[in-house]
Write an enzyme that holds these catalytic residues in place. Structure first.
Site, PDB file in Angstrom:
ATOM      1  N   ASN A 125       0.859  -1.184   0.000  1.00  0.00           N
ATOM      2  CA  ASN A 125       0.000   0.000   0.000  1.00  0.00           C
ATOM      3  C   ASN A 125       0.900   1.241   0.000  1.00  0.00           C
ATOM      4  OD1 ASN A 125      -1.444   2.261   1.051  1.00  0.00           O
ATOM      5  ND2 ASN A 125      -3.084   0.892   1.667  1.00  0.00           N
ATOM      6  N   ARG A 147      -9.246   8.198  -1.401  1.00  0.00           N
ATOM      7  CA  ARG A 147     -10.255   8.634  -0.420  1.00  0.00           C
ATOM      8  C   ARG A 147     -11.074   9.780  -0.972  1.00  0.00           C
ATOM      9  NH1 ARG A 147      -8.895   6.568   5.021  1.00  0.00           N
ATOM     10  NH2 ARG A 147     -10.697   7.738   5.674  1.00  0.00           N
ATOM     11  N   ARG A 192       3.874  18.550   1.443  1.00  0.00           N
ATOM     12  CA  ARG A 192       4.569  19.700   0.889  1.00  0.00           C
ATOM     13  C   ARG A 192       3.912  20.239  -0.389  1.00  0.00           C
ATOM     14  NH1 ARG A 192       9.592  22.185   1.394  1.00  0.00           N
ATOM     15  NH2 ARG A 192       9.164  21.665   3.559  1.00  0.00           N
ATOM     16  N   HIS A 235      -4.073  -4.550   7.428  1.00  0.00           N
ATOM     17  CA  HIS A 235      -4.235  -3.425   8.359  1.00  0.00           C
ATOM     18  C   HIS A 235      -3.427  -3.672   9.636  1.00  0.00           C
ATOM     19  CE1 HIS A 235      -5.806   0.127  10.273  1.00  0.00           C
ATOM     20  NE2 HIS A 235      -6.311   0.463   9.117  1.00  0.00           N
ATOM     21  N   GLY A 236      -2.419  -2.856   9.829  1.00  0.00           N
ATOM     22  CA  GLY A 236      -1.612  -2.924  11.047  1.00  0.00           C
ATOM     23  C   GLY A 236      -0.606  -4.068  11.067  1.00  0.00           C
ATOM     24  N   THR A 256      -7.094   6.559   9.720  1.00  0.00           N
ATOM     25  CA  THR A 256      -6.969   5.462   8.771  1.00  0.00           C
ATOM     26  C   THR A 256      -8.284   4.675   8.832  1.00  0.00           C
ATOM     27  OG1 THR A 256      -5.643   3.531   8.124  1.00  0.00           O
ATOM     28  CG2 THR A 256      -5.842   3.962  10.481  1.00  0.00           C
ATOM     29  N   THR A 257      -8.451   3.701   7.929  1.00  0.00           N
ATOM     30  CA  THR A 257      -9.710   2.949   7.907  1.00  0.00           C
ATOM     31  C   THR A 257      -9.880   2.221   9.236  1.00  0.00           C
ATOM     32  OG1 THR A 257      -9.206   2.593   5.584  1.00  0.00           O
ATOM     33  CG2 THR A 257     -11.081   1.391   6.484  1.00  0.00           C
ATOM     34  N   HIS A 267      -5.560   3.669  -1.820  1.00  0.00           N
ATOM     35  CA  HIS A 267      -6.900   4.042  -1.359  1.00  0.00           C
ATOM     36  C   HIS A 267      -7.175   5.459  -1.840  1.00  0.00           C
ATOM     37  CE1 HIS A 267      -9.831   4.379   2.324  1.00  0.00           C
ATOM     38  NE2 HIS A 267     -10.409   4.685   1.176  1.00  0.00           N
ATOM     39  N   GLU A 279     -11.208  -9.256   2.416  1.00  0.00           N
ATOM     40  CA  GLU A 279      -9.941  -8.918   3.070  1.00  0.00           C
ATOM     41  C   GLU A 279     -10.241  -8.841   4.560  1.00  0.00           C
ATOM     42  OE1 GLU A 279      -7.428  -5.844   1.438  1.00  0.00           O
ATOM     43  OE2 GLU A 279      -6.637  -5.356   3.431  1.00  0.00           O
ATOM     44  N   GLY A 308       1.030  -1.482   4.373  1.00  0.00           N
ATOM     45  CA  GLY A 308       1.498  -0.168   3.952  1.00  0.00           C
ATOM     46  C   GLY A 308       2.402   0.499   4.961  1.00  0.00           C
ATOM     47  N   HIS A 309       1.818   0.949   6.053  1.00  0.00           N
ATOM     48  CA  HIS A 309       2.502   1.862   6.959  1.00  0.00           C
ATOM     49  C   HIS A 309       3.843   1.340   7.458  1.00  0.00           C
ATOM     50  CE1 HIS A 309       3.246   4.278  10.600  1.00  0.00           C
ATOM     51  NE2 HIS A 309       2.756   5.232   9.850  1.00  0.00           N
ATOM     52  N   GLU A 320      -8.567   0.529  -3.306  1.00  0.00           N
ATOM     53  CA  GLU A 320      -9.482   0.553  -2.161  1.00  0.00           C
ATOM     54  C   GLU A 320     -10.420   1.731  -2.349  1.00  0.00           C
ATOM     55  OE1 GLU A 320      -7.153   0.915   1.348  1.00  0.00           O
ATOM     56  OE2 GLU A 320      -6.222  -1.030   1.108  1.00  0.00           O
ATOM     57  N   ASP A 351      -0.077   4.438  -0.112  1.00  0.00           N
ATOM     58  CA  ASP A 351      -0.774   5.679   0.291  1.00  0.00           C
ATOM     59  C   ASP A 351       0.149   6.657   1.011  1.00  0.00           C
ATOM     60  OD1 ASP A 351      -3.053   4.475  -0.636  1.00  0.00           O
ATOM     61  OD2 ASP A 351      -4.005   4.227   1.319  1.00  0.00           O
ATOM     62  N   HIS A 352       1.031   6.115   1.874  1.00  0.00           N
ATOM     63  CA  HIS A 352       1.821   7.022   2.704  1.00  0.00           C
ATOM     64  C   HIS A 352       2.997   7.655   1.962  1.00  0.00           C
ATOM     65  CE1 HIS A 352      -0.846   6.524   5.893  1.00  0.00           C
ATOM     66  NE2 HIS A 352      -0.647   5.227   6.001  1.00  0.00           N
ATOM     67  N   ARG A 373      -6.909  12.935   0.519  1.00  0.00           N
ATOM     68  CA  ARG A 373      -5.858  13.406   1.427  1.00  0.00           C
ATOM     69  C   ARG A 373      -4.472  12.881   1.050  1.00  0.00           C
ATOM     70  NH1 ARG A 373      -7.411  10.097   6.871  1.00  0.00           N
ATOM     71  NH2 ARG A 373      -9.413  11.065   6.487  1.00  0.00           N
ATOM     72  N   HIS A 374      -4.428  11.744   0.358  1.00  0.00           N
ATOM     73  CA  HIS A 374      -3.100  11.278  -0.065  1.00  0.00           C
ATOM     74  C   HIS A 374      -3.099  10.918  -1.555  1.00  0.00           C
ATOM     75  CE1 HIS A 374      -5.045   7.570   1.208  1.00  0.00           C
ATOM     76  NE2 HIS A 374      -4.731   7.679   2.477  1.00  0.00           N
TER      77      HIS A 374
HETATM   78  N1  PXP Z   1      -5.999  -2.942   3.815  1.00  0.00           N
HETATM   79  C1  PXP Z   1      -6.947  -1.966   3.893  1.00  0.00           C
HETATM   80  C2  PXP Z   1      -8.316  -2.286   3.408  1.00  0.00           C
HETATM   81  C3  PXP Z   1      -6.632  -0.693   4.399  1.00  0.00           C
HETATM   82  O1  PXP Z   1      -7.582   0.253   4.461  1.00  0.00           O
HETATM   83  C4  PXP Z   1      -5.309  -0.429   4.793  1.00  0.00           C
HETATM   84  C5  PXP Z   1      -4.934   0.944   5.293  1.00  0.00           C
HETATM   85  O2  PXP Z   1      -5.003   1.850   4.250  1.00  0.00           O
HETATM   86  C6  PXP Z   1      -4.355  -1.455   4.682  1.00  0.00           C
HETATM   87  C7  PXP Z   1      -4.733  -2.713   4.212  1.00  0.00           C
HETATM   88  C8  PXP Z   1      -2.915  -1.249   5.056  1.00  0.00           C
HETATM   89  O3  PXP Z   1      -2.834  -0.978   6.415  1.00  0.00           O
HETATM   90  P1  PXP Z   1      -1.434  -0.561   7.045  1.00  0.00           P
HETATM   91  O4  PXP Z   1      -1.050   0.738   6.440  1.00  0.00           O
HETATM   92  O5  PXP Z   1      -1.743  -0.471   8.515  1.00  0.00           O
HETATM   93  O6  PXP Z   1      -0.454  -1.648   6.719  1.00  0.00           O
END
Ligand code: PXP
Length: 245
Positions: free
Chosen positions: A7, A52, A18, A198-199, A107-108, A50, A158, A221-222, A77, A9-10, A56-57
């Site tokens: 992911n 959104r 910026r 997620h996480g 976050t979601t 994602h 998922e 992602g994160h 997403e 997004d970040h 935002r990103h």
């Molecule tokens: N899967 C979904 C559906 C999410 O919304 C996210 C967060 O954007 C992730 C996976 C990835 O989560 P993380 O950034 O905590 O790894």
């Protein structure tokens, strides 16, 4: 072996910090596309973004550019709204993952309540299915939600791993893992493929995979983008792939 969907997004979060308005004529950085291409080169099996509602990103142009350029799976997403369905039909990702969206959240936060909006979601995704786009639903490992995902005709679920990742005791983690194991078994009986995310991070991913070794794809992602700040994206992706293997 389970697959890794990165992911990105970040990467866009950092760019937007910026370059929210690009009136100064500089090339916005870091590039989401470069991140995706580096991740593919390092062995990631897909790229997740994602888009959104508040943008935002990730921006619309990011999705279009990724679609034209990446060679692996593009997973978009999205909230279940007419605007996002139109967007997906236009950009043609390989897969969409339906997620709940709340403007105030960082976050979601939770899984999608498919059961509550079953008829609406089923109708909304029909054009996506007709266009050959695979549909996934981001849900908690709750039997009613898994059944509802099968009822709307999803290809994947998922499983939301946030509660597992946030567990503060071994016991709470184990309880949540057992829910996921049962959820995965039910999903398979209903003909659904199972992803998770997620996480997830470098220290919990193997705990999760030990309990659910047949998960199709982990969307992470994160933690990978955070590690990339120190070791580079290539190494951060390869390290996660080694743990998954
Ligand atoms: N899967 C979904 C559906 C999410 O919304 C996210 C967060 O954007 C992730 C996976 C990835 O989560 P993380 O950034 O905590 O790894």
């Amino acid at each position: 072996m389970s697959k890794l969907g990165l992911n990105v997004d970040h990467v866009a979060t950092l760019r937007q910090a910026r370059y929210r308005d690009t009136t100064h004529g500089l090339t916005p950085e870091p590039s989401v596309l470069t991140a995706a291409l580096l991740a593919e080169k390092a062995g990631a099996h897909g790229i997740t973004v994602h888009l959104r509602e508040d943008r935002r990103h990730i921006q619309d142009a990011d999705v279009a550019l990724l679609r034209r350029t990446i060679k692996t799976n593009l997973n978009l997403e999205m909230a279940v709204t007419p605007e996002m369905v139109r967007h997906a039909l236009k950009t043609q990702p390989d897969e969409v993952c339906l997620v709940p969206e709340n403007r105030a959240e960082v976050t979601t936060e939770g899984g999608l309540d498919v059961k509550r909006s079953l008829a609406r979601i089923k109708k909304a995704i029909l054009p996506l299915k007709k266009a050959g786009i695979l549909v996934s639903a981001f849900i908690a490992p709750d039997p009613d939600q898994i059944q509802a995902a099968a009822d709307i005709g999803a290809d994947y679920i998922e499983l939301h791993t946030g509660t597992f990742a946030n567990a503060t005791t071994k016991r709470a983690q184990l309880t949540e893992l057992k829910r996921h194991v049962r959820g995965e078994a039910l999903a398979k009986r209903l003909g659904l493929k199972v992803n998770a995310g997620h996480g997830l991070h470098y220290t919990n991913v193997q705990v999760y995979l030990k309990a659910l070794p047949e998960v199709d794809t982990l969307n992470i992602g994160h933690s990978i983008i955070s590690r990339a700040v120190f070791v580079g994206l290539d190494k951060a992706v390869r390290e996660m792939l080694a743990l998954i293997k």
